[in-house]
Design a protein around this motif. Structure first.
Motif, PDB file in Angstrom:
ATOM      1  N   ALA A  62       0.854  -1.187   0.000  1.00 55.24           N
ATOM      2  CA  ALA A  62       0.000   0.000   0.000  1.00 55.24           C
ATOM      3  C   ALA A  62       0.883   1.227   0.000  1.00 55.24           C
ATOM      4  N   HIS A  73       1.718  -5.441   3.531  1.00 56.75           N
ATOM      5  CA  HIS A  73       0.666  -6.010   4.350  1.00 56.75           C
ATOM      6  C   HIS A  73       1.086  -7.408   4.780  1.00 56.75           C
ATOM      7  N   SER A  91      -5.949  -8.645   2.559  1.00 51.46           N
ATOM      8  CA  SER A  91      -6.308  -7.650   1.545  1.00 51.46           C
ATOM      9  C   SER A  91      -6.917  -6.435   2.234  1.00 51.46           C
ATOM     10  N   ASP A  92      -7.068  -5.350   1.489  1.00 48.56           N
ATOM     11  CA  ASP A  92      -7.702  -4.156   2.031  1.00 48.56           C
ATOM     12  C   ASP A  92      -9.118  -4.462   2.504  1.00 48.56           C
ATOM     13  N   ASP A  93      -9.854  -5.231   1.705  1.00 52.17           N
ATOM     14  CA  ASP A  93     -11.236  -5.556   2.066  1.00 52.17           C
ATOM     15  C   ASP A  93     -11.301  -6.398   3.335  1.00 52.17           C
ATOM     16  N   ARG A  99     -10.549  -4.091   6.308  1.00 53.46           N
ATOM     17  CA  ARG A  99     -11.704  -3.245   6.633  1.00 53.46           C
ATOM     18  C   ARG A  99     -12.812  -4.058   7.300  1.00 53.46           C
TER      19      ARG A  99
END
Length: 204
Positions: A25, A35, A40-42, A45
């Motif tokens: 990122a 990361h 993952s970003d999802d 979150r």
């Protein structure tokens, strides 16, 4: 959750021969942050959305915006107490957002801890592509704090006025640590406004 992320260039990082691939990122300055493998970003979150948080409105006065200046507001859930001696609190603001730009040169700011009936206030100052902050404050009852000269929202569960003591860059956000100059907790029967799984909620 409430401010924009700049688009920055990234630099390539060669992987060691035996190392697994990692997601990268970008952050201001172009430095990539690896990361954890498989996150993952999802997924990140989704996991953090299960952490219920209180909702506050961060406000500050920009004296350089127009003849009388302009008040700026930002809804936040990443707000917490840091220290009792001295009294310190911290808020996380997204880099290059309006509030981040303002707090980079304006050391005084305020916090209104929102009550469950103030969802409209939280939503108004969190929306994307919003109108001028001057108009957003127009019909919201508030008073001006004596220490920070920033709006304090009427009906809030608590209000604080702060002076920045330290700014810490953390990925795509900046952690703003402030010394509490004034604190008030009016007698209110209302419960707190909370944020959980992407929605505003109240206890009960």
């Amino acid at each position: 959750m409430f401010t924009k992320t700049p688009a920055d260039a990234t630099t390539s990082v060669p992987a060691a021969p035996a190392a697994p691939s990692v997601a990268l990122a970008s952050v201001p300055g172009g430095t990539p942050i690896p990361h954890a493998v498989g996150v993952s970003d999802d997924e990140f979150r989704a996991a953090l959305s299960r952490l219920a948080a209180g909702v506050v409105l961060i406000t500050a006065h920009d004296p350089d915006d127009g003849p009388r200046g302009e008040d700026v507001g930002m809804t936040a859930t990443a707000f917490l107490s840091v220290s009792l001696e001295p009294p310190l609190v911290m808020v996380s603001v997204r880099n290059d957002s309006r509030m981040d730009d303002l707090l980079a040169h304006q050391p005084l700011w305020a916090v209104s801890v929102l009550a469950e009936g103030q969802r409209h206030v939280a939503g108004r100052f969190a929306m994307k592509g919003r109108i001028s902050d001057r108009l957003l404050f127009a019909d919201i009852p508030h008073v001006r704090g004596e220490a920070a000269d920033a709006p304090l929202i009427a009906g809030a569960l608590a209000t604080l006025e702060c002076r920045t003591e330290q700014r810490v860059l953390a990925g795509d956000h900046t952690l703003v640590i402030g010394r509490v100059l004034t604190a008030s907790a009016p007698t209110e029967d209302a419960g707190p406004l909370t944020y959980f799984r992407g929605k505003y909620r109240h206890l009960g």
